[in-house]
Scaffold this active site. Structure first.
Site, PDB file in Angstrom:
ATOM      1  N   SER A  25      47.494  34.673  16.601  1.00 26.06           N
ATOM      2  CA  SER A  25      47.247  35.904  17.339  1.00 26.06           C
ATOM      3  C   SER A  25      46.808  37.055  16.441  1.00 26.06           C
ATOM      4  CB  SER A  25      48.494  36.320  18.120  1.00 26.06           C
ATOM      5  OG  SER A  25      49.600  36.511  17.251  1.00 26.06           O
ATOM      6  N   ASN A  28      60.378  38.237  18.521  1.00 18.81           N
ATOM      7  CA  ASN A  28      60.430  38.574  19.940  1.00 18.81           C
ATOM      8  C   ASN A  28      60.737  40.054  20.157  1.00 18.81           C
ATOM      9  OD1 ASN A  28      60.102  35.843  20.120  1.00 18.81           O
ATOM     10  ND2 ASN A  28      62.083  35.410  21.069  1.00 18.81           N
ATOM     11  N   THR A  70      31.053  59.935  56.359  1.00 13.34           N
ATOM     12  CA  THR A  70      32.070  58.941  56.690  1.00 13.34           C
ATOM     13  C   THR A  70      31.310  57.703  57.153  1.00 13.34           C
ATOM     14  OG1 THR A  70      32.293  59.625  59.013  1.00 13.34           O
ATOM     15  CG2 THR A  70      33.740  60.699  57.401  1.00 13.34           C
ATOM     16  N   HIS A  71      31.795  56.533  56.780  1.00 12.97           N
ATOM     17  CA  HIS A  71      31.118  55.269  57.134  1.00 12.97           C
ATOM     18  C   HIS A  71      29.672  55.248  56.622  1.00 12.97           C
ATOM     19  CE1 HIS A  71      34.534  54.527  59.834  1.00 12.97           C
ATOM     20  NE2 HIS A  71      34.363  55.778  60.237  1.00 12.97           N
ATOM     21  N   SER A 101      13.004  50.540  33.251  1.00 15.27           N
ATOM     22  CA  SER A 101      12.740  49.129  33.539  1.00 15.27           C
ATOM     23  C   SER A 101      11.754  48.582  32.521  1.00 15.27           C
ATOM     24  CB  SER A 101      12.162  48.981  34.956  1.00 15.27           C
ATOM     25  OG  SER A 101      11.596  47.705  35.141  1.00 15.27           O
ATOM     26  N   LYS A 116      10.534  53.538  36.946  1.00 16.57           N
ATOM     27  CA  LYS A 116      11.969  53.464  37.228  1.00 16.57           C
ATOM     28  C   LYS A 116      12.786  54.388  36.335  1.00 16.57           C
ATOM     29  CE  LYS A 116      13.884  51.320  39.719  1.00 16.57           C
ATOM     30  NZ  LYS A 116      14.422  49.966  39.557  1.00 16.57           N
ATOM     31  N   GLU A 144      26.326  52.606  37.004  1.00 17.29           N
ATOM     32  CA  GLU A 144      26.445  51.210  37.442  1.00 17.29           C
ATOM     33  C   GLU A 144      27.433  50.450  36.557  1.00 17.29           C
ATOM     34  OE1 GLU A 144      22.422  49.823  37.536  1.00 17.29           O
ATOM     35  OE2 GLU A 144      21.965  50.885  39.403  1.00 17.29           O
ATOM     36  N   GLN A 147      52.210  35.868  24.702  1.00 17.15           N
ATOM     37  CA  GLN A 147      51.182  36.198  23.712  1.00 17.15           C
ATOM     38  C   GLN A 147      49.877  36.578  24.403  1.00 17.15           C
ATOM     39  OE1 GLN A 147      50.926  34.060  19.860  1.00 17.15           O
ATOM     40  NE2 GLN A 147      48.916  33.389  20.563  1.00 17.15           N
ATOM     41  N   LYS A 197      48.296  40.562  25.230  1.00 22.91           N
ATOM     42  CA  LYS A 197      47.634  41.554  24.390  1.00 22.91           C
ATOM     43  C   LYS A 197      46.129  41.612  24.563  1.00 22.91           C
ATOM     44  CE  LYS A 197      51.348  40.699  21.311  1.00 22.91           C
ATOM     45  NZ  LYS A 197      51.740  39.645  22.259  1.00 22.91           N
TER      46      LYS A 197
END
Length: 466
Positions: free
Chosen positions: A27, A115, A160-161, A282, A288, A295, A327, A330
């Protein structure tokens, strides 16, 4: 230093590990980031052993000073970790110590287990990260508050929606994310408080057999309290789960901001534009301008969600006390922490390099019947029950669609048919975006002065250190 991997448990074993398993078992490549916390814990343990009579004062002083030397050298040049074939960070430190002070270095692990050692190291590391990340949250919040201050009166369609609903201001929207980030930062502070108990001295599972002052260890390492059950102390990873969950909620909020702003920057909305510092192009299409920073904020959620899923799956059903499965905490944890920190920083860059088109956004609030609720409220003010007003305004919207106009431009005949109570009311004036915003003059509302009040409150709140 020998190229032979250092093992702290080899007495019973005549042969070595198979190289394939050795690579899986090691590790050090990832727990190396705990090296300074491991040294800090070892210094505290050496002093604790001296107080318990296991080491004499000279021995403890030699260990502490040598550990300090090792720390100073590694802070300048960590390459010895790269060159080491030690199994883990604990083995690396002990191997390095023994190479310098001989058999005295072998006494340091008396009464201690990897430990309780790793449980302590991890809490120390997380304590530092939790302190640092508060500053990252605060920096992003301040950038959003400044953006809100500059756009407290900048009207924008609220959705909304994903359908246009009512006008808000861009400043009000920015402050929505400040609120979310405040909860995220608070959630992580809460987790830090629950984590603030020192497990050192719990041994492998049953507690150390030496009369070490565990409360003294806790104080020496800056913990608020000491754990009270050795079985739980060495196997507890609740704090890891909590902190990753805290990271995930922050990432979810960043992804929501990203989605909102990606849409607002699209050609379909076109009220936001991001600077060159956070945009890409792009390789094929020259026209673009892509919001790649946002993103990536949206996409990186998957990594942190994956980390939480990994740890939930790993800890589910584990028997007491420590198991090697732990282990696996991490790599997932460190990736979640790194990803969250990086995304908070990138979000700040985006907030500081965005341009809002006030004219286009205001125009967008004037089409699509965002004034329908306000029209119903005007009827309520003339004594019409809201439910009936709601129904009649729905009819008015249909009439406006047929006539190809907005509600304030309805023909006299249509107005007389569905809302005779508003005869003589200047609907064009009552249904302006500015009028609609001004009516939302309540705590938490989008009235311009309310937004400015919240900006001032947030500036004051964030002016204190994180």
């Amino acid at each position: 230093m020998s190229d032979k991997p250092a093992k702290l448990w080899g007495g019973r074993f005549a042969g070595g590990l198979h190289p394939i398993f050795d690579e899986l078992n090691r590790s050090l490549p990832f727990d190396r980031r705990l090296v300074f916390q491991d040294i800090d814990g070892s210094v505290a343990w050496a002093n604790g052993l001296a107080q318990a009579g296991v080491l004499n004062a000279d021995e403890a002083a030699k260990l502490v000073s040598t550990l300090g030397e090792i720390r100073a050298e590694l802070e300048k040049d960590p390459s010895p970790i790269d060159a080491s074939r030690a199994e883990d960070v604990h083995s690396f430190i002990e191997e390095t110590l023994v190479a310098r002070v001989g058999d005295l270095g072998k006494k340091l692990h008396t009464g201690r287990s990897r430990n309780d050692q790793v449980a302590t190291d991890l809490k120390l590391y997380l304590r530092g990260w939790l302190t640092d990340v508060q500053g990252e949250f605060q920096a992003l919040q301040l950038s959003l508050v400044e953006l809100a201050s500059a756009h407290a009166d900048a009207a924008l369609p609220g959705y909304t929606h994903l359908q246009r609903a009512q006008p808000v201001t861009f400043g009000h929207q920015c402050l929505a994310y400040v609120e979310m980030l405040a909860r995220d930062a608070e959630r992580l502070r809460d987790a830090a408080g629950r984590m603030d108990a020192c497990p050192l001295g719990s041994g492998a599972l049953a507690g150390t057999a030496y009369p070490v002052d565990r409360d003294g260890l806790s104080r020496a390492l800056g913990f608020a309290r000491t754990t009270h059950n050795s079985l739980d102390a060495v196997s507890d990873r609740d704090h890891v789960l909590e902190i990753i969950f805290g990271c995930l909620t922050a990432m979810l909020h960043l992804s929501r901001l990203a989605e909102d702003w990606i849409f607002l920057a699209s050609q379909e909305s076109a009220v936001l534009r991001f600077g060159d510092t956070v945009s890409t192009g792009s390789s094929l299409m020259p026209q673009k301008r892509n919001p790649d920073a946002l993103e990536l904020l949206r996409g990186k959620v998957g990594r942190v969600h994956g980390a939480l899923t990994t740890l939930v799956t790993t800890t589910k059903g584990l028997p007491l006390a420590y198991d090697k499965d732990l282990q696996e905490d991490k790599e997932a944890l460190f990736d979640a922490l790194d990803t969250t920190t990086a995304c908070l920083r990138v979000a700040k860059l985006v907030a500081e390099d965005v341009v809002f088109d006030r004219t286009r956004a205001l125009a967008a609030t004037r089409v699509g019947y965002l004034d329908a609720t306000d029209l119903a409220d005007l009827m309520v003010g003339r004594g019409v029950p809201f439910r009936e007003a709601h129904d009649r305004v729905g009819q008015a919207v249909n009439a406006a669609i047929e006539e190809g106009v907005e509600l304030g431009e309805l023909s006299a005949a249509a107005r007389a048919a569905v809302m005779p109570e508003l005869e003589g009311v200047d609907l064009a004036a009552e249904l302006t975006t500015e009028a609609m915003l001004s009516r939302r003059d309540v705590i938490g509302g989008t009235a311009v002065e309310r937004v400015r009040d919240e900006v001032a409150a947030w500036k004051k709140r964030l002016s204190s250190p994180a």
